[in-house]
Write an enzyme that holds these catalytic residues in place. Structure first.
Site, PDB file in Angstrom:
ATOM      1  N   GLY A  23       0.846  -1.097   0.041  1.00 14.33           N
ATOM      2  CA  GLY A  23      -0.074  -0.091   0.235  1.00 14.33           C
ATOM      3  C   GLY A  23       0.805   1.280   0.033  1.00 14.33           C
ATOM      4  N   TYR A  25      -0.617   4.476   0.623  1.00 17.76           N
ATOM      5  CA  TYR A  25      -1.053   5.711   1.200  1.00 17.76           C
ATOM      6  C   TYR A  25      -0.238   6.152   2.164  1.00 17.76           C
ATOM      7  CZ  TYR A  25      -3.902   8.745   4.201  1.00 17.76           C
ATOM      8  OH  TYR A  25      -4.095   9.680   4.800  1.00 17.76           O
ATOM      9  N   ASP A  51      -0.441  -0.753  -4.465  1.00 17.90           N
ATOM     10  CA  ASP A  51      -1.691  -0.369  -4.504  1.00 17.90           C
ATOM     11  C   ASP A  51      -1.632   1.233  -4.173  1.00 17.90           C
ATOM     12  OD1 ASP A  51      -4.846  -0.845  -3.944  1.00 17.90           O
ATOM     13  OD2 ASP A  51      -4.076   0.459  -2.383  1.00 17.90           O
ATOM     14  N   TYR A  56      -4.288   9.724  -3.252  1.00 19.25           N
ATOM     15  CA  TYR A  56      -2.970   9.570  -2.353  1.00 19.25           C
ATOM     16  C   TYR A  56      -1.959  10.699  -2.847  1.00 19.25           C
ATOM     17  CZ  TYR A  56      -4.795   4.989  -0.969  1.00 19.25           C
ATOM     18  OH  TYR A  56      -5.734   4.074  -0.619  1.00 19.25           O
ATOM     19  N   LYS A  85      -7.064   4.413  -8.450  1.00 20.69           N
ATOM     20  CA  LYS A  85      -8.460   4.266  -8.145  1.00 20.69           C
ATOM     21  C   LYS A  85      -8.985   5.565  -8.514  1.00 20.69           C
ATOM     22  CE  LYS A  85      -7.330   2.011  -3.709  1.00 20.69           C
ATOM     23  NZ  LYS A  85      -5.854   2.187  -3.155  1.00 20.69           N
ATOM     24  N   HIS A 118     -12.856   4.281  -6.103  1.00 23.78           N
ATOM     25  CA  HIS A 118     -12.294   4.314  -4.892  1.00 23.78           C
ATOM     26  C   HIS A 118     -13.793   4.529  -3.517  1.00 23.78           C
ATOM     27  CE1 HIS A 118      -8.648   6.135  -2.293  1.00 23.78           C
ATOM     28  NE2 HIS A 118      -9.368   5.452  -1.770  1.00 23.78           N
ATOM     29  N   SER A 167     -14.358  -0.321  -4.568  1.00 22.77           N
ATOM     30  CA  SER A 167     -13.903  -0.180  -3.434  1.00 22.77           C
ATOM     31  C   SER A 167     -14.852   0.407  -2.252  1.00 22.77           C
ATOM     32  CB  SER A 167     -12.376   0.427  -3.252  1.00 22.77           C
ATOM     33  OG  SER A 167     -11.959   0.719  -2.164  1.00 22.77           O
ATOM     34  N   ASN A 168     -14.868  -0.367  -1.235  1.00 23.92           N
ATOM     35  CA  ASN A 168     -15.750   0.351   0.049  1.00 23.92           C
ATOM     36  C   ASN A 168     -17.077   0.025  -0.493  1.00 23.92           C
ATOM     37  OD1 ASN A 168     -13.639   1.280   1.737  1.00 23.92           O
ATOM     38  ND2 ASN A 168     -13.128   2.821   0.244  1.00 23.92           N
ATOM     39  N   LEU A 220      -3.490  -4.529   9.231  1.00 23.96           N
ATOM     40  CA  LEU A 220      -2.594  -4.588  10.422  1.00 23.96           C
ATOM     41  C   LEU A 220      -3.301  -3.563  11.217  1.00 23.96           C
ATOM     42  CD1 LEU A 220       0.810  -4.734   8.663  1.00 23.96           C
ATOM     43  CD2 LEU A 220      -0.551  -6.631   9.604  1.00 23.96           C
ATOM     44  N   SER A 222      -4.528  -0.390  10.279  1.00 25.95           N
ATOM     45  CA  SER A 222      -4.489   0.838   9.731  1.00 25.95           C
ATOM     46  C   SER A 222      -3.216   1.634  10.291  1.00 25.95           C
ATOM     47  CB  SER A 222      -5.778   1.798  10.157  1.00 25.95           C
ATOM     48  OG  SER A 222      -5.804   2.551  11.420  1.00 25.95           O
ATOM     49  N   SER A 272       3.963  -0.639   4.732  1.00 22.86           N
ATOM     50  CA  SER A 272       4.955  -0.228   5.667  1.00 22.86           C
ATOM     51  C   SER A 272       6.153   0.637   4.882  1.00 22.86           C
ATOM     52  CB  SER A 272       5.787  -1.355   6.382  1.00 22.86           C
ATOM     53  OG  SER A 272       6.741  -1.182   7.001  1.00 22.86           O
ATOM     54  N   ILE A 278       8.935  -4.736   5.998  1.00 20.18           N
ATOM     55  CA  ILE A 278       8.613  -4.943   4.441  1.00 20.18           C
ATOM     56  C   ILE A 278       9.020  -6.448   4.115  1.00 20.18           C
ATOM     57  CG2 ILE A 278       8.620  -4.340   2.077  1.00 20.18           C
ATOM     58  CD1 ILE A 278       8.970  -1.322   2.777  1.00 20.18           C
TER      59      ILE A 278
HETATM   60  N1  NAP Z   1      -9.566   1.669  -0.629  1.00 17.66           N
HETATM   61  C1  NAP Z   1      -9.568   2.424   0.503  1.00 17.66           C
HETATM   62  O1  NAP Z   1     -10.355   3.226   0.942  1.00 17.66           O
HETATM   63  C2  NAP Z   1      -8.239   2.079   1.418  1.00 17.66           C
HETATM   64  C3  NAP Z   1      -8.448   2.818   2.531  1.00 17.66           C
HETATM   65  C4  NAP Z   1      -7.154   2.480   3.478  1.00 17.66           C
HETATM   66  C5  NAP Z   1      -6.016   2.005   2.660  1.00 17.66           C
HETATM   67  N2  NAP Z   1      -6.224   1.454   1.446  1.00 17.66           N
HETATM   68  C6  NAP Z   1      -4.626   0.740   0.943  1.00 17.66           C
HETATM   69  O2  NAP Z   1      -4.341  -0.019   1.896  1.00 17.66           O
HETATM   70  C7  NAP Z   1      -2.959   0.012   2.280  1.00 17.66           C
HETATM   71  C8  NAP Z   1      -2.759  -0.603   3.697  1.00 17.66           C
HETATM   72  O3  NAP Z   1      -3.841   0.004   4.771  1.00 17.66           O
HETATM   73  P1  NAP Z   1      -3.300   0.838   5.896  1.00 17.66           P
HETATM   74  O4  NAP Z   1      -2.554   2.140   5.441  1.00 17.66           O
HETATM   75  O5  NAP Z   1      -4.553   1.286   6.578  1.00 17.66           O
HETATM   76  O6  NAP Z   1      -2.251   0.298   6.868  1.00 17.66           O
HETATM   77  P2  NAP Z   1      -1.722  -0.984   7.312  1.00 17.66           P
HETATM   78  O7  NAP Z   1      -1.575  -2.001   6.401  1.00 17.66           O
HETATM   79  O8  NAP Z   1      -2.927  -1.692   8.356  1.00 17.66           O
HETATM   80  O9  NAP Z   1      -0.551  -0.847   8.242  1.00 17.66           O
HETATM   81  C9  NAP Z   1      -0.625  -0.165   9.499  1.00 17.66           C
HETATM   82  C10 NAP Z   1       0.785  -0.098  10.055  1.00 17.66           C
HETATM   83  O10 NAP Z   1       1.382  -1.423  10.312  1.00 17.66           O
HETATM   84  C11 NAP Z   1       2.726  -1.188  10.270  1.00 17.66           C
HETATM   85  N3  NAP Z   1       3.413  -2.427   9.825  1.00 17.66           N
HETATM   86  C12 NAP Z   1       3.545  -3.004   8.751  1.00 17.66           C
HETATM   87  N4  NAP Z   1       4.174  -4.046   8.683  1.00 17.66           N
HETATM   88  C13 NAP Z   1       4.349  -4.364  10.040  1.00 17.66           C
HETATM   89  C14 NAP Z   1       4.949  -5.590  10.551  1.00 17.66           C
HETATM   90  N5  NAP Z   1       5.368  -6.586  10.188  1.00 17.66           N
HETATM   91  N6  NAP Z   1       5.109  -5.541  12.110  1.00 17.66           N
HETATM   92  C15 NAP Z   1       4.502  -4.241  12.959  1.00 17.66           C
HETATM   93  N7  NAP Z   1       4.044  -3.204  12.187  1.00 17.66           N
HETATM   94  C16 NAP Z   1       3.909  -3.234  10.908  1.00 17.66           C
HETATM   95  C17 NAP Z   1       2.989  -0.031   9.530  1.00 17.66           C
HETATM   96  O11 NAP Z   1       4.080   0.926  10.040  1.00 17.66           O
HETATM   97  P3  NAP Z   1       5.635   1.317   9.396  1.00 17.66           P
HETATM   98  O12 NAP Z   1       5.364   2.164   8.197  1.00 17.66           O
HETATM   99  O13 NAP Z   1       5.989   2.399  10.363  1.00 17.66           O
HETATM  100  O14 NAP Z   1       6.538   0.093   9.258  1.00 17.66           O
HETATM  101  C18 NAP Z   1       1.850   0.766   9.025  1.00 17.66           C
HETATM  102  O15 NAP Z   1       1.883   2.061   9.311  1.00 17.66           O
HETATM  103  C19 NAP Z   1      -2.946   1.466   1.983  1.00 17.66           C
HETATM  104  O16 NAP Z   1      -1.349   2.041   2.063  1.00 17.66           O
HETATM  105  C20 NAP Z   1      -3.575   1.661   0.822  1.00 17.66           C
HETATM  106  O17 NAP Z   1      -3.007   1.543  -0.393  1.00 17.66           O
HETATM  107  C21 NAP Z   1      -7.300   1.873   0.721  1.00 17.66           C
END
Ligand code: NAP
Length: 311
Positions: A23, A25, A51, A56, A85, A118, A167-168, A220, A222, A272, A278
């Site tokens: 991701g 964002y 993604d 973004y 998106k 989106h 999405s959503n 994870l 968010s 991440s 990663i």
């Molecule tokens: N369609 C939509 O409306 C929508 C909405 C939200 C998100 N998304 C997409 O989904 C992607 C991911 O979702 P998200 O941004 O909500 O975040 P997420 O994947 O839930 O990640 C949350 C946090 O987890 C940490 N992390 C990653 N790997 C880890 C590990 N192995 N151990 C511990 N912590 C870890 C990261 O911190 P660090 O960076 O500090 O490592 C990150 O800030 C977005 O970037 C975007 O592309 C889409």
């Protein structure tokens, strides 16, 4: 879920999607160069699914990162699966291609692998991506999303995108598209918030029955962006149930949260900007959760989204 050797899954239009995506964002407070660096790392360690989204504001950086990895011989364009998106201010059918073309220009791509609506909420068209009135309230637009979908279909027919999705979307909104007279292409997937606190069981069953993949974000828990998330909500990766299962498998809670979704037949995204994490997340293919532990994680469901209308 059936993976091939590349950990890809076939979509209902015959194209394949890598089961784990990176991701891009990042909250406004984070420098965009971090996103560029992290995208390069993701490709270096082996991720092939990226993604992104028009809103973004990182497509130039992400595009640069991908082109750098193409130039140094790590990948070819066709090895990368990039999702873009459609922004909510571009829902009017005559604006859909314009949004896509702006993304393609920023990315310096000829096509997107996947283009998705989106959010099923339309906003007033114009340069402002979050148009507000004088009281600070969003200004909505009235658009029939079935017409938006027809414009998405036209983008696929024009060869600008290989696959199209949403999405959503909830079940009612998906049905509206699926029941549209003259539907040419079904959405290949629906990207939604999905994690052990909001496991989307009903939506998943519906999507499976229609041969539409579910793709999970905030797997994870968010990024807990203060703009969108109530900081008092529980921190998923600190949940004791997840922690106990992680210890049992000698894995991190993050890997268990990712693996849980894969075993339910869900495509997962993670974000991440940390190289070590990663790299770690690639190990999601190296272990298997038992039926019993899957059920225990199912039991964590609180049906609670972390926030509404998140980017
Ligand atoms: N369609 C939509 O409306 C929508 C909405 C939200 C998100 N998304 C997409 O989904 C992607 C991911 O979702 P998200 O941004 O909500 O975040 P997420 O994947 O839930 O990640 C949350 C946090 O987890 C940490 N992390 C990653 N790997 C880890 C590990 N192995 N151990 C511990 N912590 C870890 C990261 O911190 P660090 O960076 O500090 O490592 C990150 O800030 C977005 O970037 C975007 O592309 C889409």
């Amino acid at each position: 879920m059936e993976f091939d050797n590349d950990h890809c899954i076939k979509m209902n239009d015959g194209n394949k999607i890598p089961a784990v995506g990176f991701g891009t964002y990042s909250p406004d407070a984070v420098q965009k160069s971090k996103c560029e660096e992290a995208t390069k790392v993701a490709i270096e360690v082996g991720f092939r699914h990226i993604d992104g989204a028009f809103v973004y504001g990182t497509e130039e950086e992400v595009g640069r990162a991908i082109h750098e990895k193409i130039a140094d011989g790590t990948v070819k364009r066709e090895d990368i699966f990039y999702t873009g998106k459609l922004g909510s201010t571009f829902h009017r059918p005559e604006l859909v291609r314009n949004c896509l073309e702006q993304s393609l220009k920023k990315l310096k791509f000829d096509y997107l692998d996947l283009f998705i609506i989106h959010i099923p909420v339309s906003l007033k068209p114009g340069p402002d991506l979050s148009p507000m009135d004088e009281n600070g309230k969003l200004i909505f637009d009235i658009v029939d999303l079935r017409q938006t979908w027809e414009a998405m279909e036209a983008c696929k027919d024009a060869g600008l995108v290989k696959s199209i999705g949403v999405s959503n979307f909830n079940i009612r909104q998906l049905e509206m598209i699926l029941n549209k007279p003259g539907l040419k292409y079904k959405p290949v997937l629906n990207q939604v918030e999905c994690h052990p606190y909001l496991n989307q069981g009903k939506l998943l069953a519906f999507c499976k029955s229609k041969d539409i993949l579910l793709e999970a974000y905030s797997v994870l828990g968010s990024q807990r962006d203060k703009m969108w998330i109530d900081q008092s909500t529980p921190v998923l990766l600190e949940d004791p149930v997840l922690g106990a299962i992680a210890r049992k498998y000698n894995q991190s809670p993050a890997l268990v949260a990712l693996r849980y979704q894969l075993q339910r037949g869900i495509v997962v995204l993670f974000k991440s900007f940390t190289r070590k994490r990663i790299e770690e997340n690639l190990q999601v293919f190296d272990f298997q959760l038992s039926e019993e532990d899957m059920k225990t994680i199912d039991g964590m469901n609180k049906n609670g989204p972390y926030g509404h209308l998140k980017p």
